[in-house]
Design a protein around this motif. Structure first.
Motif, PDB file in Angstrom:
ATOM      1  N   GLU A  24       0.861  -1.182   0.000  1.00 26.83           N
ATOM      2  CA  GLU A  24       0.000   0.000   0.000  1.00 26.83           C
ATOM      3  C   GLU A  24       0.892   1.224   0.000  1.00 26.83           C
ATOM      4  O   GLU A  24       1.147   1.819   1.043  1.00 26.83           O
ATOM      5  CB  GLU A  24      -0.931  -0.037   1.226  1.00 26.83           C
ATOM      6  CG  GLU A  24      -1.980  -1.134   1.123  1.00 26.83           C
ATOM      7  CD  GLU A  24      -2.860  -1.265   2.350  1.00 26.83           C
ATOM      8  OE1 GLU A  24      -2.591  -0.589   3.354  1.00 26.83           O
ATOM      9  OE2 GLU A  24      -3.813  -2.056   2.295  1.00 26.83           O
ATOM     10  N   PRO A  25       1.394   1.612  -1.183  1.00 26.07           N
ATOM     11  CA  PRO A  25       2.375   2.697  -1.241  1.00 26.07           C
ATOM     12  C   PRO A  25       1.742   4.069  -1.012  1.00 26.07           C
ATOM     13  O   PRO A  25       0.526   4.222  -1.126  1.00 26.07           O
ATOM     14  CB  PRO A  25       2.927   2.590  -2.660  1.00 26.07           C
ATOM     15  CG  PRO A  25       1.838   1.956  -3.436  1.00 26.07           C
ATOM     16  CD  PRO A  25       1.099   1.061  -2.502  1.00 26.07           C
ATOM     17  N   VAL A  26       2.609   5.017  -0.696  1.00 30.23           N
ATOM     18  CA  VAL A  26       2.146   6.385  -0.495  1.00 30.23           C
ATOM     19  C   VAL A  26       1.630   6.916  -1.827  1.00 30.23           C
ATOM     20  O   VAL A  26       2.081   6.497  -2.896  1.00 30.23           O
ATOM     21  CB  VAL A  26       3.303   7.241   0.071  1.00 30.23           C
ATOM     22  CG1 VAL A  26       4.368   7.520  -0.972  1.00 30.23           C
ATOM     23  CG2 VAL A  26       2.786   8.537   0.666  1.00 30.23           C
ATOM     24  N   GLY A  27       0.628   7.761  -1.771  1.00 32.32           N
ATOM     25  CA  GLY A  27       0.064   8.328  -2.987  1.00 32.32           C
ATOM     26  C   GLY A  27      -1.073   7.507  -3.563  1.00 32.32           C
ATOM     27  O   GLY A  27      -1.651   7.852  -4.578  1.00 32.32           O
ATOM     28  N   GLU A  28      -1.418   6.404  -2.902  1.00 31.90           N
ATOM     29  CA  GLU A  28      -2.482   5.542  -3.403  1.00 31.90           C
ATOM     30  C   GLU A  28      -3.627   5.508  -2.392  1.00 31.90           C
ATOM     31  O   GLU A  28      -3.422   5.138  -1.245  1.00 31.90           O
ATOM     32  CB  GLU A  28      -1.909   4.132  -3.575  1.00 31.90           C
ATOM     33  CG  GLU A  28      -2.711   3.251  -4.483  1.00 31.90           C
ATOM     34  CD  GLU A  28      -2.028   1.915  -4.653  1.00 31.90           C
ATOM     35  OE1 GLU A  28      -2.312   1.006  -3.859  1.00 31.90           O
ATOM     36  OE2 GLU A  28      -1.182   1.794  -5.561  1.00 31.90           O
ATOM     37  N   THR A  29      -4.806   5.902  -2.819  1.00 30.36           N
ATOM     38  CA  THR A  29      -5.934   5.836  -1.899  1.00 30.36           C
ATOM     39  C   THR A  29      -6.397   4.387  -1.800  1.00 30.36           C
ATOM     40  O   THR A  29      -6.295   3.628  -2.768  1.00 30.36           O
ATOM     41  CB  THR A  29      -7.096   6.720  -2.360  1.00 30.36           C
ATOM     42  OG1 THR A  29      -7.450   6.325  -3.673  1.00 30.36           O
ATOM     43  CG2 THR A  29      -6.701   8.182  -2.366  1.00 30.36           C
ATOM     44  N   THR A  30      -6.895   4.009  -0.620  1.00 29.72           N
ATOM     45  CA  THR A  30      -7.222   2.592  -0.430  1.00 29.72           C
ATOM     46  C   THR A  30      -8.688   2.353  -0.095  1.00 29.72           C
ATOM     47  O   THR A  30      -9.037   1.262   0.332  1.00 29.72           O
ATOM     48  CB  THR A  30      -6.368   1.984   0.692  1.00 29.72           C
ATOM     49  OG1 THR A  30      -6.600   2.733   1.894  1.00 29.72           O
ATOM     50  CG2 THR A  30      -4.903   1.985   0.355  1.00 29.72           C
ATOM     51  N   ASP A  31      -9.534   3.355  -0.262  1.00 34.89           N
ATOM     52  CA  ASP A  31     -10.944   3.106   0.053  1.00 34.89           C
ATOM     53  C   ASP A  31     -11.839   4.035  -0.750  1.00 34.89           C
ATOM     54  O   ASP A  31     -11.613   5.241  -0.769  1.00 34.89           O
ATOM     55  CB  ASP A  31     -11.203   3.314   1.551  1.00 34.89           C
ATOM     56  CG  ASP A  31     -12.615   2.936   1.940  1.00 34.89           C
ATOM     57  OD1 ASP A  31     -12.974   1.761   1.754  1.00 34.89           O
ATOM     58  OD2 ASP A  31     -13.361   3.810   2.418  1.00 34.89           O
ATOM     59  N   VAL A  32     -12.819   3.458  -1.448  1.00 35.14           N
ATOM     60  CA  VAL A  32     -13.837   4.254  -2.140  1.00 35.14           C
ATOM     61  C   VAL A  32     -15.182   3.559  -1.980  1.00 35.14           C
ATOM     62  O   VAL A  32     -15.251   2.414  -1.521  1.00 35.14           O
ATOM     63  CB  VAL A  32     -13.560   4.386  -3.655  1.00 35.14           C
ATOM     64  CG1 VAL A  32     -12.458   5.365  -3.934  1.00 35.14           C
ATOM     65  CG2 VAL A  32     -13.282   3.041  -4.256  1.00 35.14           C
ATOM     66  N   PHE A  33     -16.245   4.263  -2.355  1.00 36.36           N
ATOM     67  CA  PHE A  33     -17.558   3.642  -2.326  1.00 36.36           C
ATOM     68  C   PHE A  33     -17.586   2.454  -3.284  1.00 36.36           C
ATOM     69  O   PHE A  33     -16.903   2.470  -4.310  1.00 36.36           O
ATOM     70  CB  PHE A  33     -18.628   4.657  -2.723  1.00 36.36           C
ATOM     71  CG  PHE A  33     -19.169   5.396  -1.549  1.00 36.36           C
ATOM     72  CD1 PHE A  33     -20.201   4.848  -0.805  1.00 36.36           C
ATOM     73  CD2 PHE A  33     -18.634   6.614  -1.167  1.00 36.36           C
ATOM     74  CE1 PHE A  33     -20.691   5.526   0.308  1.00 36.36           C
ATOM     75  CE2 PHE A  33     -19.118   7.288  -0.067  1.00 36.36           C
ATOM     76  CZ  PHE A  33     -20.149   6.743   0.671  1.00 36.36           C
ATOM     77  N   ARG A  36     -14.504   2.034  -8.004  1.00 35.59           N
ATOM     78  CA  ARG A  36     -13.321   1.429  -8.570  1.00 35.59           C
ATOM     79  C   ARG A  36     -13.173   0.112  -7.830  1.00 35.59           C
ATOM     80  O   ARG A  36     -13.572  -0.004  -6.685  1.00 35.59           O
ATOM     81  CB  ARG A  36     -12.096   2.300  -8.289  1.00 35.59           C
ATOM     82  CG  ARG A  36     -10.851   1.815  -8.976  1.00 35.59           C
ATOM     83  CD  ARG A  36      -9.681   2.684  -8.611  1.00 35.59           C
ATOM     84  NE  ARG A  36      -9.469   2.653  -7.164  1.00 35.59           N
ATOM     85  CZ  ARG A  36      -8.784   3.574  -6.521  1.00 35.59           C
ATOM     86  NH1 ARG A  36      -8.292   4.600  -7.137  1.00 35.59           N
ATOM     87  NH2 ARG A  36      -8.596   3.480  -5.218  1.00 35.59           N
ATOM     88  N   LEU A  57     -12.204  -2.558  -5.534  1.00 36.51           N
ATOM     89  CA  LEU A  57     -11.406  -2.640  -4.317  1.00 36.51           C
ATOM     90  C   LEU A  57     -10.464  -3.817  -4.541  1.00 36.51           C
ATOM     91  O   LEU A  57     -10.813  -4.957  -4.316  1.00 36.51           O
ATOM     92  CB  LEU A  57     -12.313  -2.884  -3.117  1.00 36.51           C
ATOM     93  CG  LEU A  57     -11.655  -2.820  -1.761  1.00 36.51           C
ATOM     94  CD1 LEU A  57     -11.206  -1.409  -1.459  1.00 36.51           C
ATOM     95  CD2 LEU A  57     -12.614  -3.295  -0.706  1.00 36.51           C
ATOM     96  N   ARG A  83      -7.528  -5.161  -3.540  1.00 38.30           N
ATOM     97  CA  ARG A  83      -6.718  -6.081  -2.762  1.00 38.30           C
ATOM     98  C   ARG A  83      -7.433  -7.360  -2.325  1.00 38.30           C
ATOM     99  O   ARG A  83      -7.018  -8.449  -2.712  1.00 38.30           O
ATOM    100  CB  ARG A  83      -6.099  -5.390  -1.553  1.00 38.30           C
ATOM    101  CG  ARG A  83      -4.860  -6.121  -1.068  1.00 38.30           C
ATOM    102  CD  ARG A  83      -3.942  -5.183  -0.345  1.00 38.30           C
ATOM    103  NE  ARG A  83      -3.875  -3.907  -1.001  1.00 38.30           N
ATOM    104  CZ  ARG A  83      -3.161  -3.673  -2.091  1.00 38.30           C
ATOM    105  NH1 ARG A  83      -2.468  -4.622  -2.649  1.00 38.30           N
ATOM    106  NH2 ARG A  83      -3.161  -2.484  -2.649  1.00 38.30           N
ATOM    107  N   VAL A  92      -5.983   5.742   4.020  1.00 41.78           N
ATOM    108  CA  VAL A  92      -6.955   5.869   2.927  1.00 41.78           C
ATOM    109  C   VAL A  92      -6.539   6.976   1.972  1.00 41.78           C
ATOM    110  O   VAL A  92      -6.632   6.835   0.757  1.00 41.78           O
ATOM    111  CB  VAL A  92      -8.371   6.126   3.484  1.00 41.78           C
ATOM    112  CG1 VAL A  92      -9.348   6.387   2.353  1.00 41.78           C
ATOM    113  CG2 VAL A  92      -8.833   4.932   4.297  1.00 41.78           C
ATOM    114  N   GLY A 108      -3.573   7.976   1.433  1.00 46.06           N
ATOM    115  CA  GLY A 108      -2.296   7.689   0.794  1.00 46.06           C
ATOM    116  C   GLY A 108      -1.285   8.789   1.017  1.00 46.06           C
ATOM    117  O   GLY A 108      -0.377   8.983   0.218  1.00 46.06           O
ATOM    118  N   ASN A 140     -15.500  10.496  -0.932  1.00 42.23           N
ATOM    119  CA  ASN A 140     -15.682   9.300  -1.751  1.00 42.23           C
ATOM    120  C   ASN A 140     -15.333   8.017  -1.011  1.00 42.23           C
ATOM    121  O   ASN A 140     -15.407   6.942  -1.592  1.00 42.23           O
ATOM    122  CB  ASN A 140     -14.824   9.396  -3.021  1.00 42.23           C
ATOM    123  CG  ASN A 140     -15.431  10.367  -4.011  1.00 42.23           C
ATOM    124  OD1 ASN A 140     -16.641  10.568  -4.031  1.00 42.23           O
ATOM    125  ND2 ASN A 140     -14.588  10.996  -4.818  1.00 42.23           N
TER     126      ASN A 140
END
Lengths: 91, 495
Positions: A47-56, A60, A62, A64, B247, B249, B321
């Motif tokens: 889970e690298p920096v700059g990557e969001t890990t949660d959306v509705f 997109r 999910l 993982r 979340v 990032g 979101n």
């Protein structure tokens, strides 16, 4: 009374000393020596920096857990490569 | 793959780092069982809350049911929420976060599931004894002593396992959330057992280890305030410090301040409880110490507020979101609000107005609901898909959950804060007739029931979401095992 007093003092000392010990330990092992690195320590290749890990749901995939699920129950190496499949970080 | 077997020794041998997905999988059963049990107690506590709330403005409601009189329903609500919902959800988050941050598999998952089952039975026994009239009438500690001691024992097992994870950690740097979680698990089991013994330990009075009279009251509020400060607060703040950067990032704004916040919390919070006894028959210095401790809490709270604000600022779309962050950021903002409010309430001149009014109830719910419960909802939205591998079933249901819970809380807080403040002002003026003050609060009590209804809707929607996820999980697991069995027979046939 003395029994109570001794118990209270001993326990209070234990809790107090554990905090002092924790603080001394943290300083001596360099926990506070590089705050920038500390803040980054929760990010890694998974889970690298700059990557969001949660959306509705549906926005997109999910990736993982589903990726993990659909991957054959293989070794950690295989999972690693599966995880490296790029995911476009977008706003 | 669903017949996943945990092989800790092989991981020991490999000595290479585990992926987060592997760690998540090791947490699966305990975390799901703790979360689902917590959800059960949330619903039970909601029903009890609604009954209590309705009785406040419609006293005839269920008045002939002995088990459901206000004096029993209200403590039953408090204890199911505190030890059933908040406790079990908090433990689920502690176990998951400590394993992830320590980069270790969760130890003894079967034992933890057993502890969860025992925990449920214990809370059930305690709740039944409260409803049957066996409560102790000591706020936050209404469970009878034997029940409380069993709960303390279970707490200790969880604490030991969580500490084992921490001390066997593979990470070099101890992240700020780990400090908070470690603190919570170190302090709380001790607090709980000692408070119970000091207050309910009749046979210990002669030794001086248990107190009587105002000593019990002091111990009571030392404990009750520390439930929030040294148990729920560290768990909630740790969740925010992990999930907000995770979340988004992006790392938190000031790591330095986060560490300062932890150590000042550890230093000051334990002192704050005696402000609950302002005006009470305990030494004045003890209350002053509590007030000073409460005001000093402004330091850690400010560090948390600055950090959460500057980490999320400019990322509003991402927050909006993300189901997780909607709840977590709502919780983080409420934490700032409730803490500053709490510091102010510890001042004697403020406290003499709000004490013994509905204002305090609004404050308590701002803490345990708007802060902690919303934080746990946010954590559940993040954690449960990673445990089951299944996506949430419906976006609009998540939104419904967010808006009903959020608006319900807002109505609850506004109504009781406003009504309670004027209730306090009127009560301090001897010209006012007491009964007229009581009847003046009735509209606000109705607003509380309306708010409670909104929150209830939110809880039901959330339960449906979790149920849909678990059903889908069960369906896939069964399909998976059938498929695996099919493959096996096919393999045998070809061989």
């Amino acid at each position: 009374m003395p029994l109570a007093l001794i118990a209270i003092v001993v326990i209070a000392l234990l809790f107090g000393l554990s905090a002092v010990y924790g603080l001394v330990w943290a300083i001596r092992t360099g926990q506070f020596s590089n705050f920038g690195r500390g803040a980054m320590s929760i990010f890694d290749e998974d889970e690298p920096v700059g990557e969001t890990t949660d959306v509705f749901p549906g926005r997109r995939e999910l990736d993982r857990p589903n990726g993990e699920q659909s991957a054959p129950s293989a070794t950690a190496e295989a999972d690693d490569t599966a995880d490296d499949t790029p995911e476009q970080p977008r706003r | 793959m669903m017949a996943f077997t945990r092989r800790e020794p092989s991981n020991e041998n490999l000595e290479e780092k585990l992926t987060l997905a592997e760690i998540d999988r090791s947490c699966r059963m305990p975390v799901i069982v703790f979360f689902v049990s917590a959800l059960f107690w949330l619903l039970a506590g909601t029903v009890l809350a609604m009954v209590a709330s309705l009785k406040m403005h419609t006293p005839d409601f269920l008045a002939d049911a002995q088990w459901l009189t206000f004096g029993r329903v209200r403590p039953a609500h408090l204890n199911t929420m505190a030890y059933g919902w908040a406790g079990m959800a908090g433990i689920a988050v502690i176990l998951w976060m400590q394993a992830r941050l320590s980069k270790r598999l969760l130890p003894a998952p079967k034992l933890l599931v057993g502890v969860a089952v025992a925990w449920n039975l214990t809370v059930l026994a305690g709740t039944i004894s409260i409803l049957a009239g066996g409560g102790t009438s000591v706020e936050w500690l209404e469970f009878p002593l034997p029940v409380a001691l069993i709960l303390g024992g279970l707490f200790s097992i969880i604490g030991a396992l969580s500490m084992f994870t921490f001390f066997a950690r593979r990470n070099v740097h101890v992240y700020v959330s780990q400090w908070y979680v470690f603190g919570a698990i170190l302090w709380f089991p001790y607090l709980y057992v000692v408070a119970n013994l000091m207050i309910h330990g009749d046979s210990l009075v002669e030794t001086g280890l248990a107190g009587r009279g105002s000593v019990q009251a002091s111990a009571n509020w030392w404990f009750a305030h520390n439930v929030l400060g040294l148990w729920l607060t560290p768990i909630g703040v740790a969740t925010a410090y992990y999930l907000i950067p995770k979340v988004l990032g992006r790392p938190i704004h000031s790591y330095y301040l986060s560490i300062l916040g932890f150590w000042t919390l550890a230093l000051f919070y334990n002192w704050a409880g005696s402000h609950h006894l302002i005006g009470g028959p305990i030494p004045a210095w003890l209350i002053t110490v509590g007030t000073v401790g409460s005001m000093m809490m402004i330091i850690p709270v400010t560090t948390v507020a600055i950090n959460h604000h500057f980490t999320t600022v400019g990322n509003f779309r991402t927050v909006w979101n993300s189901p997780t962050l909607r709840f977590v950021v709502f919780g983080a903002m409420s934490y700032t609000a409730v803490s500053f409010q709490g510091s102010l309430q510890s001042l004697r001149w403020v406290n003499e107005i709000n004490h013994f009014t509905h204002y305090t109830i609004a404050h308590a719910h701002l803490g345990v609901y708007a802060f902690f419960t919303m934080m746990m909802f946010g954590a559940a939205y993040y954690v449960l898909p990673r445990m089951t591998g299944i996506e949430w079933a419906s976006s609009w249901m998540i939104r419904t959950h967010f808006w009903t819970s959020g608006l319900g809380m807002a109505v609850y807080w506004l109504g009781l804060t406003y009504g309670g403040w004027f209730q306090g002002l009127k009560m301090n003026d001897a010209e006012n007739e007491f009964l007229s003050i009581v009847s003046d609060t009735i509209p606000y009590l109705w607003s509380r029931s309306a708010a409670g209804l909104l929150m209830t809707v939110g809880h039901i929607v959330f339960t449906v979401l979790v149920a849909r996820m678990l059903l889908e999980w069960y369906r896939r697991t069964r399909a998976g095992t059938r498929e695996a069995a099919g493959n096996q027979t096919a393999a045998e046939a070809s061989a």
